[in-house]
Design an enzyme around this catalytic site. Structure first.
Site, short mmCIF file in Angstrom:
data_model
loop_
_atom_site.label_atom_id
_atom_site.label_comp_id
_atom_site.label_asym_id
_atom_site.label_seq_id
_atom_site.Cartn_x
_atom_site.Cartn_y
_atom_site.Cartn_z
CG ASP A 1 -1.75 1.20 1.40
OD1 ASP A 1 -2.35 1.63 0.40
OD2 ASP A 1 -1.83 1.74 2.52
CG ASP B 1 -1.75 7.83 0.37
OD1 ASP B 1 -0.67 8.14 -0.15
OD2 ASP B 1 -2.84 8.23 -0.05
#
Length: 187
Positions: A11, A13
């Site tokens: 991932d 952020d």
């Protein structure tokens, strides 16, 4: 041969960098590199610093070295970032080794950055790579995403403070081993 490869998925952020892209609204792109040395920082148009978290830079550098040495690894991104173009720009501008960006390690083809379920991201990555879920590991700061993706059979690791060297090593080892996937690790 793809059945022997392992896929390492991140991932973005709040897992690889901070702040999250939505937190830069009112600023954002274009981003300026503060240096071109490994583990560099970026600034958005308002001067807000964006930095890699924990051991992300060294993890990407190690993956690059291993892939260059012919190890059966590939790297991908599964992100629901609110600003996909900004995220891609950051991937291109964060340096993990001299002359090597995060995007050089991931490649644009394995960047799934759009709204929707992480399961959709993983289905796309599996189609593109041919790698089974049990040969994948995933790092994410969101516990809900960890549970959703673990249900597919992916080895998942919760990273509330970024990807640490210890979690990274466990994840890559699990993906290489294959076996029974679907474990969700919360540190």
């Amino acid at each position: 041969m793809t059945e022997c490869k392992a896929l390492v998925v991140f991932d973005l952020d709040a897992c690889c960098w901070m702040p999250e892209m939505y937190q830069l609204w009112g600023g954002g792109a274009p981003f300026q590199q503060q240096s071109t040395t490994p583990n560099n920082k970026l600034k958005d148009v308002r001067g807000t610093p964006v930095r890699m978290l924990a051991d992300v830079s060294t993890s990407f550098a190690l993956l690059h070295e291993q892939m260059q040495a012919g190890e059966p690894l590939v790297v991908g991104v599964a992100s629901r970032s609110d600003e996909p173009a900004w995220a891609r720009e950051c991937l291109n501008k964060f340096i993990v080794k001299p002359g090597v960006s995060m995007m050089d390690v991931v490649t644009p083809e394995r960047c799934e950055i759009y709204k929707g379920s992480k399961r959709t991201h993983f289905a796309a990555l599996q189609t593109k790579t041919g790698i089974p879920f049990k040969r994948m590991c995933f790092f994410d700061d969101d516990p809900g995403n960890i549970h959703d993706v673990a249900a597919l059979g992916v080895h998942c690791f919760h990273t509330p403070y970024g990807v640490t060297a210890a979690l990274f090593e466990r994840g890559v080892a699990a993906a290489r081993a294959g076996g029974d996937g679907g474990a969700a690790v919360f540190s």
